[in-house]
Write an enzyme that holds these catalytic residues in place. Structure first.
Site, PDB file in Angstrom:
ATOM      1  N   ASP A 143     -20.361  53.376  33.012  1.00 39.07           N
ATOM      2  CA  ASP A 143     -20.466  52.018  32.246  1.00 39.07           C
ATOM      3  C   ASP A 143     -20.998  52.119  30.835  1.00 39.07           C
ATOM      4  O   ASP A 143     -21.501  53.080  30.444  1.00 39.07           O
ATOM      5  CB  ASP A 143     -21.184  51.078  33.128  1.00 39.07           C
ATOM      6  N   THR A 177     -18.379  48.226  12.499  1.00 37.19           N
ATOM      7  CA  THR A 177     -18.050  47.784  10.972  1.00 37.19           C
ATOM      8  C   THR A 177     -17.609  46.444  11.063  1.00 37.19           C
ATOM      9  O   THR A 177     -16.894  45.958  11.872  1.00 37.19           O
ATOM     10  CB  THR A 177     -17.276  48.749  10.490  1.00 37.19           C
TER      11      THR A 177
END
Length: 1477
Positions: A494, A873
C-alpha cells in the site's frame, strides 16, 4: 403479503394519503387496495406468517449454517428503506425473508459451532497426519503391533489437539478484536426506551441474554418532543438498517449511511476515506436537495422520505439509488452516501440514515471476510518427502515380508520346533509396517511446532525491529508460516501510511525558469499552528504584488526575520541545500539557492521584473486553494481538503503570505516581505473546484484595486494546452521530450555498464572472486591498487551533448541549480536607485528571464527533474478578466450551477471556457514525505530478487511520483501505462510485449532494463470483463516478466484480486516450465517467460489500513503496519511491524534464518530416522525376517523424545548460517529460499543417500568389530542392539550439533552434553529398573556386569564413531576447499578430465580464472554459503559487512563511499589472508 401493501411510513401524519402518494411499488403496479391509517410499507414488512418463519429458519440452518450457501438472489427493485425513526421493529430484507443482518463484523475465521469440525478436517487433510491416522488405527488391534498398541495414536491425538488449541487461541484473539470493534459507541435516534420491539422467540431469547449498553440522553434541544424521540448511545453492533444516527467531527462512520443533514455550507460534509480506499484527500459529500428539512426531529419524522438503494456490492465508486419525498424523486449517487470506514472531518454535526450494516457494508464486501488458514510453502516439499518415504516403507515391508516367505520355505518348515506355530502373512506385513512406520516420525511435527513457537518469540524480541517513537515491537500473529518469510518473490505494498507518512512538504519552486529549494520546514515539527502577532511594529515598504508599486506595511514578522537571518548568516562554504536529498535520486545536485535567498533578493530588489514574477507566484499559492484557517488559543490552524493544498498554504506562510481568514466571499492575507506586514482582502467571486477529470482548480478573485484575477493550478498536461502561447509551449515540450528520450537511452546504457547481479539489479557489493588476485601481492589499504569507486548513475547533462545541438534551446540553464550557465551581459541596465545585490543574484538580472521561450524550456526541464525526484508537480497560470468578459461568463456559469440535468458536466464545460489563454506563473514540487528508510529498504529488496508492486487508491500521477521517490521506479526505468480509456487493451499489451522484445534483441549488454507498468482500477475492471479473456490472459502473462507494477485507483477487492491472480498465474506458469531458478540467463525477463521456477514465488502484502485487509488475507504472507490508518491491519495480519523499513530485516534476516532452520530441521529429522532404522532392517536377515526388533522397546519409545530432540530443535531455533550483518549487506543471498536451495529433491536424496551409507556402515562395522575381531563377554541381542543404538545417538548429536552447526553457542554445546550424557544415565537407569528374568533383551545389570565392563564393546563404539568422524571431516574439508576455490559448483563437470586439468592449473596459478570462465554463474547469489562463512571469519571483511549492513551503498556521505570502496578489495584481502601470498 401483498406487495402493494409494502408502503412507507413517513411519520405520524395521515398514513392513507401518504402511502398512496409516496410509496414506490416494486412491481411498478399502481396501488389499488386502500390502506388503513397507521399502516404502510414499514408495518407490512414487519408481519409475516408462521409458515414463513419456518421456511426462514430452515433456510438459515440448512443452507447458511450447514451447506454454507450464502449467496442471495438480487432483489427486484433494490432495498426499500423508509425514513421512520418511530417504527416499532426491525425492517425486513426481502431477499432473506428476515430482518436485515446486524451491524457486527467478524474477521475471525471460525465460530463456536464450526471450529472443531473445520479444524479436524483441516488437520487430517495434512498428508502426514492422515498417514499416522492410517497407521495408528490398525496398531490398536491387539496381537499385531510389536511396539505397543497406542504408541502412535495417542501422540497423534495429543499433537492434533495441541495444534487445534493453538489455532483456537489465535482465532480467539481475533474474536476479541472484533468484539472491541463491535462495541464502539454510536449515537442513534430512537424512542424513549431506546429499543426496538420485535416478535418471535428469537427476539425474546436475545432480549433475555443480550447485554444492554444503551444510555438514554435528552434530545439536542434540551427538552422532550412530541414524537417521543431521543438520542441514545448504543454499541455499533446494535445499529439496524433504517436507524438515524448522529456523527460529530473526527468520528468514524459505523455503517453505510445516506446523508440527511450536515452543518457545512449548503449541506456539505467533509470525509476522509483513507481507511476505505487509501486516498489522502478529503472528499465532500452533500445532502440531497430533497432532504433539506431533515435537520430537526420534526423534519426527520414528517419528511415521509422513501429510499430505494442498490443491493450490497463491493463497488466503491458507484452507487445507484433514489429518494422520494412528496412525490418528487431524485437520484442518489456516491455524492450523498458515506460508507463505513470513513471519518468525518471539518464538519461539526452530521445526520445520516443507515442503509447497509455489518458484513454488507462496502468495506466488508471488499474484505476477504473469512480467509482460510495459510500453509507453509515448505509443506508441499515435506508432503512429497512423506509420499516418497511411504513408497520406501512399502518397499522395506515388501522386502522383509518376502524375506520371511523365503526363510519360511527354506528353514521354518524344516524346523520341528516351529512347525506348529506358523505366523500369518498379514501379521508379518502389518508388524513390519508398524515397526518401520517411524521412518516418517510423528516427532517431526511436534518438534516443528516447538521450533516455530521459539522462532516466534525470537522474532518478537528482536530489538532491531523495535520502534522507540511509537513504542512498538515486531509481532508475529501466525507462527505456522514463519519460513514463508524467506521465500517471498512478490511484494504488494500500500502507499499511504505504509510507504509515506501522509505528510506533504513544499520542497521546490520554479519561477521565470529558475529553481529554488524550500528548506525552511526541514527543521520544523510539521505543526500548522501559527502565532498571531500582537501589537504594532515599525513601518516598512514592500512591493505591490499586482503592480509592483511600493506600499506601506507595518508590524514585524518574526518568522520571516528568522529565515532571513539564517540566509544571510549562513557560512559561504556550506549551502543549505545539503540538508535535503531526494530519496528517489540522492545523487541529484540540488539548487544552490533557497527560498530564504529568494526573500533576501525580494527585499533588495522589490521592483525588478523577476521580483514581480516571484511575488505573483507567492500570491497565487496563497489564494488558489480551499483551506480554512481556524484560530485556536491565539494560533492559526489550517484545515484543508488536500494535504497538497495544506503544503502550499504553509509554504506561502513561510514565504510571507499568511491566510488569516477565509469565508465563502473573501480571503484575507497578511503579506510580509520586509520588516513589517500589511493585510489585504481579496473578494472570492467563483471557485471552479478540482476533480479527477479536470485535474486542475481555478479561483476568480477581485483584487483590492478592483481588477478581476483568474488563477489556475493543475497538472502540466492540462495547463499546457491552455496557455496563451500554447504553440510555443508545445514546441518546447516536444524538444524536451526528444532530449529526455535521448538522455534516457544514455542513462540505460550507463546503468548497463554497471556491475549487476544475475537478475539485473545492482549488487550490494562488487567483488571479483578471481584466484589470480593472489599473484598481485599483498594488498595495502592505502595503495593505488584499491578499486576505484564507481560513479553513481546520474541524469545525463544535455548541455554536454554535441549531438543534441540542433534541438538544444539557446542559452540553456543548468536545471539542477538556480544559477544560470550563461554570462550576464556587461551592459545590462540596473536602476540607479536600487541597492547593490550580492554576486550570487547576478543571474537574476539576465534579460533572458523575460524570454518566454527560454522560460518554457527551463521550466519544463525543471518539472521533469521534480518528477524524477519523486515530487508532486503543479503548474500555476493566470490571467486578468475584464468586467464584460467576466459578466458574460458568470451568466453561463450560473445557468450551469442551477441546472438539474448534467450539472457537473456543464459546470466543467463552462469552467473550461474561461480557463484559456493563460500566462504561466511557475511550477511547484511537493514532497510526499516517505517513512524513514523506505527507499533504502526497497533497494535492498529489489537486489534480493523481490518484485515490488504498489497498490494504492490514489490517482495515477501521485502514485508515479511516490514510485520515483521510493525508488520503485528508477531514473532509467521504462514506464508503460495501460489505460482502458484509450481502448484496445489487447493491442496496448501486445505493443508493450513487442517493445520489450525489441529491447531484448538490441541490448548488447545482455542486462535487462528495469520495466514498470502503470494500471488503474478502471482498467483492471475492464480486464476482468468476460469479453476481455484474451487481454486478461496476455496481461497476467506479461506482468510476471515486469519488474514493478503500479496500480492506482484500486479498490480493496481489486487489490486482493490482483494478488490472487499473480499467485495463480505464477504457479501455473511455474508448473508448466520447471527449472527457471536453476538455469539462469541474462536475457530480458520476457524471454524467460517460459522457463519459470518449479514453484511460483510467494507473495507478501503489506499495508496499514482496513482497506488492506483483503489484500493481506489473499497473499501468502500478510504484514500489517501500526500506521496512521489505525491498527486493523496490524491486528489481523500474519506479522506486524511499526515501520516499513523493518521489512528488510524481517525478510532478509529472520526470513532466511527461519527458512534455512526449518529446511535443515526437516532434512535432519528424516536423516536421523533413516540412519536409525536401517540397521534394524539389515538385522532381520539374521533372525529369519520374523520382525524381531534390534532395539530394546523402552529405549525405542524415547529415542525421538529424549535423545534426538534437542539436536534438531536447538539448531532449528538458534542456528545462524550467516550473520545478520552479512544478510543485510548482501541481499542477493535471499535467493537461497526463493530457489528452494534449503530443501529440494536433490538435497533430500543427498541426505538420504548419506543416511543410508552411514546406516549400512554402522551396522556392518558394529557386527564386525564387536565379536568379529576378538571374543566378547556378552554376545546377546541387547549388547549388540545397545551398541548400535549408542553409536547412533552419539553420531546423530555429534553431527547435527557440533559438525553441521555453524553458529555454536553455549546452548548448542549444552544440548550436546545433556543429550549424550543423558544417554549413559538412561543406560544405568534401565540396568537397575528392569525386572530380572529371561528376556530377548538381557537389560538387567547388563551395563554394569556383562557388556559394560567389556573393552571390546567400548573399542567398537569408539572405532565406529572415529571412522564416521574422519569421513565427515574429510568430506567437509574437501568441499570447503573446492568452494573457496570456486570449483565446487562445477558438479558433474568433475567427471571430465578437462575440469581436473583446468582446476590444477588454476590452483597452481599458471592459468586463467575459473570464475571468469563460468561467466554469469559467478554472480553473488550463486556463491555458496560455505564461502561466506569463511569470509566472515576475516576481521576486515566482517567489519566491512557490518558497515554495509548499516549504511548500504545507497547511502550518502563519506562513510558510505568508504563502505562501497571497501568491498572492492574484499576478495584481495581474503585471498591474501588465506594464501599468504
Amino acid at each position: 403479503m401483498n406487495r402493494c401493501e409494502d408502503g412507507g411510513n413517513g411519520g405520524n401524519t395521515s398514513m392513507s394519503e401518504v402511502d398512496q402518494h409516496h410509496q414506490l411499488p416494486l412491481d411498478k403496479t399502481p396501488t389499488t387496495i386502500p390502506l388503513p391509517a397507521g399502516t404502510g410499507r414499514a408495518q407490512g414488512r414487519l408481519s409475516f406468517s408462521a409458515s414463513a418463519k419456518a421456511k426462514q429458519w430452515s433456510r438459515r440452518i440448512v443452507d447458511h449454517r450447514i451447506l454454507r450457501r450464502n449467496s442471495l438472489p438480487p432483489s427486484n427493485d433494490g432495498r426499500h428503506i423508509p425514513l421512520n425513526p418511530v417504527r416499532d421493529g426491525p425492517l425486513l430484507d426481502e431477499r432473506r425473508g428476515s430482518p436485515y443482518i446486524s451491524n457486527s463484523i467478524r474477521t475471525s475465521r471460525y465460530t463456536l459451532y464450526d471450529f472443531f469440525p473445520k479444524q479436524l478436517f483441516f488437520q487430517f487433510t495434512r498428508l502426514a497426519n492422515f498417514y499416522f491416522l492410517c497407521v495408528g488405527i490398525p496398531q490398536t488391534i491387539p496381537g499385531i503391533s510389536t511396539t505397543g498398541n497406542y504408541t502412535t495414536i495417542l501422540p497423534l491425538l495429543f499433537f492434533v489437539l495441541l495444534t487445534i488449541a493453538k489455532e483456537g487461541y489465535d482465532d480467539w484473539r481475533r474474536h476479541r478484536l472484533d468484539k472491541v470493534e463491535n462495541a464502539k459507541l454510536a449515537t442513534v435516534l430512537r424512542g424513549a426506551t431506546g429499543s426496538r420491539s420485535s416478535s418471535g422467540w428469537s427476539a425474546c431469547f436475545k432480549a433475555a441474554f443480550a447485554k444492554s449498553t444503551r444510555v438514554s440522553q435528552v434530545c439536542e434541544t434540551g427538552r422532550d418532543n412530541e414524537f417521543g424521540l431521543r438520542w441514545h448511545t448504543v454499541e455499533w453492533r446494535h445499529l439496524e438498517v433504517g436507524d438515524v444516527i448522529k456523527l460529530s467531527r473526527d468520528e468514524d462512520v459505523p455503517a453505510d449511511i445516506v446523508l440527511l443533514h450536515a452543518d457545512g455550507e449548503e449541506g456539505l460534509a467533509y470525509i476522509e476515506t483513507m481507511a476505505l480506499d487509501g486516498e489522502t484527500n478529503l472528499k465532500s459529500r452533500q445532502v440531497s436537495t430533497a432532504l433539506k428539512g431533515c435537520d430537526t426531529f420534526e423534519g426527520i419524522c414528517t419528511s415521509g422520505a422513501e429510499f430505494v438503494v442498490e443491493d450490497p456490492n463491493p463497488d466503491l465508486y458507484r452507487f445507484d439509488g433514489r429518494v422520494t419525498v412528496d412525490g418528487e424523486t431524485l437520484p442518489l449517487t456516491p455524492n450523498e452516501v458515506v460508507y463505513r470506514g470513513c471519518t468525518i472531518r471539518n464538519t461539526t454535526t452530521v445526520f445520516g440514515m443507515v442503509i447497509n450494516t455489518g458484513e454488507e457494508t462496502k468495506i466488508r464486501r471488499n474484505a476477504n471476510r473469512h480467509p482460510s488458514a495459510k500453509k507453509p510453502a515448505l509443506e508441499r516439499m515435506a508432503n512429497m518427502i512423506v509420499i516418497a518415504l511411504v513408497f520406501y516403507l512399502i518397499a522395506v515391508v515388501a522386502g522383509c515380508s518376502g524375506g520371511y516367505a523365503i526363510w519360511q520355505r527354506t528353514y521354518e518348515r524344516a524346523a520341528w520346533y516351529l512347525a506348529d506355530v506358523p505366523v500369518p502373512y498379514s501379521h508379518i506385513i502389518m508388524g513390519y509396517a508398524i515397526q518401520f512406520n517411524n521412518v516418517i516420525p510423528l516427532a517431526l511435527y511436534v518438534s516443528l511446532e516447538i521450533i516455530k513457537i521459539c522462532q516466534m518469540l525470537m522474532l518478537n524480541s528482536d530489538i532491531e525491529m523495535y520502534d522507540a517513537v511509537s513504542d512498538t515491537a515486531a509481532r508475529c500473529n501466525t507462527n505456522t508460516i514463519l519460513e514463508n518469510l524467506g521465500q517471498v518473490g512478490y511484494l504488494f505494498s500500500d502507499k499511504t501510511g505504509t510507504l509515506t507518512e501522509n505528510v506533504m512538504r513544499f520542497r521546490k519552486m520554479s519561477v521565470a525558469g529558475t529553481a529554488w529549494l524550500h528548506d525552511m520546514n526541514l527543521a520544523q515539527d510539521g505543526s500548522s499552528h501559527v502565532e498571531l502577532p500582537k501589537g504594532g511594529g515599525p513601518t516598512a515598504l514592500t512591493v505591490d504584488v499586482e503592480h509592483g508599486a511600493p506600499s506601506p506595511i507595518s508590524t514585524r514578522h518574526p518568522r520571516l526575520l528568522l529565515s532571513s537571518a539564517t540566509s544571510t548568516d549562513r557560512s559561504p562554504g556550506r549551502r543549505s541545500s545539503s540538508q535535503w536529498r531526494s530519496t528517489g535520486r540522492p545523487d541529484h545536485v540540488q539548487p544552490d539557492l533557497t527560498t530564504a535567498d529568494l526573500l533576501e533578493y525580494l527585499r533588495l530588489r522589490p521592483n525588478s521584473a523577476f521580483s514581480r514574477r516571484a511575488t505573483q507566484y507567492l500570491l497565487a499559492m496563497a489564494l488558489c486553494h480551499t483551506c480554512l484557517p481556524e484560530v485556536k488559543d491565539g494560533n492559526i490552524d489550517f484545515q484543508a481538503a488536500s494535504p497538497d493544498e495544506l503544503a502550499l498554504v504553509r509554504a506561502a506562510h513561510d514565504l510571507g503570505f499568511l491566510v488569516i481568514q477565509r469565508t465563502k466571499q473573501a480571503v484575507t492575507l497578511r503579506i510580509s516581505l520586509g520588516d513589517g506586514h500589511e493585510t489585504r482582502t481579496y473578494q472570492i467571486l467563483d471557485v471552479i473546484e478540482f476533480s479527477s477529470k479536470r485535474k486542475r482548480m481555478s479561483i476568480i478573485v477581485r483584487c483590492p484595486d478592483g481588477r478581476i484575477w483568474l488563477i489556475t493550478k493543475g497538472a502540466d498536461s492540462v495547463i499546457l494546452p491552455r496557455l496563451r502561447m500554447t504553440d510555443l509551449a508545445s514546441q518546447k515540450a516536444k524538444e524536451l521530450r526528444e532530449s529526455l528520450e535521448f538522455e534516457h537511452q544514455l542513462l540505460r546504457m550507463s546503468e548497463a555498464r554497471e556491475p549487476r547481479n544475475s537478475f539485473g539489479g545492482r549488487p550490494s557489493l562488487t567483488i571479483r572472486r578471481s584466484l589470480a588476485l593472489a599473484q598481485q601481492g599483498p594488498v595495502d589499504a592505502n595503495s593505488s591498487g584499491r578499486r576505484p569507486r564507481l560513479s553513481r548513475s546520474k541524469s545525463f547533462d544535455i548541455g554536454r551533448l554535441v549531438a543534441l545541438s540542433h534541438i538544444q534551446p539557446r542559452n540553456v540553464l543548468n536545471a539542477r541549480t538556480a544559477s544560470l550557465d550563461i554570462f550576464r551581459s556587461e551592459n545590462s541596465d540596473r536602476a540607479p536607485a536600487e541597492a547593490a545585490v550580492p554576486s550570487k543574484f547576478t543571474f537574476l538580472e539576465d534579460p533572458t528571464l523575460s524570454d518566454d521561450a527560454a522560460i518554457f524550456s527551463r521550466c519544463f526541464r525543471q518539472i521533469d527533474d521534480f518528477a524524477t525526484e519523486g515530487l508532486r508537480t503543479l503548474l500555476f497560470a493566470h490571467k486578468f478578466l475584464s468586467e464584460q468578459e467576466y459578466s458574460a461568463w458568470k451568466e453561463l456559469y450560473h445557468d450551469a450551477e442551477t441546472s438539474l440535468v448534467d450539472r457537473q458536466d456543464r459546470i466543467e464545460a463552462v469552467g473550461d471556457m474561461v480557463e484559456q489563454s493563460l500566462d504561466l506563473i511557475g511550477a511547484s514540487g511537493i514532497e510526499d514525505q516517505l517513512q524513514p528508510g523506505v527507499a533504502e529498504t526497497i533497494d535492498r529488496l529489489r537486489r534480493a530478487n523481490i518484485k515490488i508492486w504498489m497498490l494504492t487508491g490514489d490517482k495515477r500521477e501521485t502514485a508515479i511520483n511516490i514510485a520515483h521517490s521510493a525508488r520503485i521506479c528508477r531514473p532509467g526505468s521504462d514506464i508503460f501505462v495501460l489505460d482502458a480509456a484509450k481502448g484496445d487493451l489487447q493491442g496496448q499489451i501486445l505493443t508493450i510485449m513487442e517493445d520489450l522484445q525489441l529491447q531484448a534483441e538490441t541490448n548488447t549488454s545482455h542486462v535487462p532494463g528495469h520495466t514498470v507498468i502503470v494500471i488503474d482500477g478502471h482498467t483492471l475492471a475492464a480486464l476482468e470483463h468476460p469479453d476481455a479473456a484474451a487481454a486478461r490472459f496476455s496481461f497476467y502473462r506479461l506482468i510476471l516478466t515486469i519488474d514493478s507494477v503500479i496500480c492506482c485507483r484500486a479498490s480493496p477487492a481489486q487489490k486482493a484480486l490482483l494478488v490472487h491472480a499473480v499467485r495463480d498465474a505464477s504457479t501455473t506458469t511455474s508448473q508448466s516450465h520447471p527449472g527457471r531458478h536453476h538455469h539462469h540467463n541474462h536475457h530480458h525477463p520476457l524471454l524467460r517467460l517460459f522457463t519459470p521456477s518449479p514453484r511460483g514465488p510467494l507473495t507478501l502484502a503489506i499495508g496499514d489500513g482496513a482497506n488492506d485487509l483483503a489484500m493481506l488475507a489473499a497473499a501468502d504472507v500478510g504484514v500489517g503496519i501500526s500506521g496512521r490508518e489505525g491498527l486493523q491491519a496490524a491486528r489481523v495480519a500474519d506479522y506486524a511491524v511499526a515501520q516499513f523499513r523493518f521489512l528488510a530485516r524481517l525478510l532478509l534476516v529472520h526470513g532466511r534464518w527461519n527458512y534455512a532452520r526449518t529446511a535443515r530441521f526437516v532434512l535432519a529429522t528424516f536423516w536421523k530416522e533413516m540412519l536409525f532404522y536401517l540397521p534394524t532392517a539389515l538385522y532381520q536377515g539374521s533372525v529369519g525376517y520374523t520382525g524381531t526388533s534390534l532395539y530394546e522397546s523402552w529405549s525405542l519409545t524415547v529415542f525421538n523424545t529424549l535423545f534426538t530432540s534437542l539436536c534438531v530443535i536447538v539448531p532449528g531455533v538458534w542456528e545462524q548460517e550467516l550473520a545478520a550483518e552479512t544478510l543485510l549487506a548482501v541481499p542477493e543471498l535471499y535467493v537461497f529460499g526463493q530457489r528452494d536451495r534449503g530443501l529440494n529433491v536433490r538435497k533430500y536424496f543427498a541426505w538420504m543417500f548419506g543416511a543410508a551409507a552411514e546406516g549400512v556402515l554402522v551396522w556392518f562395522l558394529c557386527w564386525a568389530l564387536y565379536g568379529g575381531v576378538s571374543p566378547v563377554r556378552d554376545g546377546g541381542l541387547y549388547a549388540m542392539g545397545n551398541l548400535v543404538f549408542s553409536v547412533n545417538v552419539a553420531w546423530i548429536n555429534l553431527k547435527l550439533l557440533l559438525l553441521d552447526t555453524h553458529y555454536k553457542t553455549d546452548m548448542i554445546i549444552g544440548s550436546f552434553v545433556i543429550t549424550v550424557g543423558g544417554w549413559w544415565v538412561w543406560q544405568a537407569f534401565l540396568a537397575g529398573v528392569y525386572a530380572p528374568g529371561v528376556w530377548p533383551y538381557a537389560v538387567r545389570d547388563g551395563f554394569f556386569s556383562s557388556f559394560g565392563p567389556d573393552p571390546a564393546w567400548w573399542m567398537a563404539l569408539v572405532g565406529v564413531l572415529g571412522l564416521l568422524i574422519c569421513i565427515e571431516l574429510a568430506y567437509k574439508s574437501v568441499k570447503r576447499s573446492l568452494v573457496v576455490a570456486g570449483l565446487w559448483r562445477l558438479g558433474r563437470k568433475w567427471l571430465k578430465w578437462s575440469t581436473w586439468k583446468r582446476a590444477f592449473w588454476s590452483m597452481s596459478g599458471t592459468a586463467g580464472n575459473v570464475w571468469i570462465e563460468e561467466g554469469p554463474k559467478g554472480s553473488l547469489e550463486e556463491w555458496d554459503v560455505e564461502l561466506w562463512q569463511v569470509m566472515e571469519q576475516d576481521p576486515a571483511i566482517r567489519d566491512t559487512l557490518r558497515q554495509m549492513s548499516k549504511l548500504g551503498c545507497e547511502g550518502e556521505g563519506e562513510s558510505a563511499e568508504v563502505a562501497c570502496d571497501g568491498f572492492g578489495s574484499i576478495s584481495r584481502v581474503y585471498v591474501v589472508r588465506r594464501t599468504g601470498v
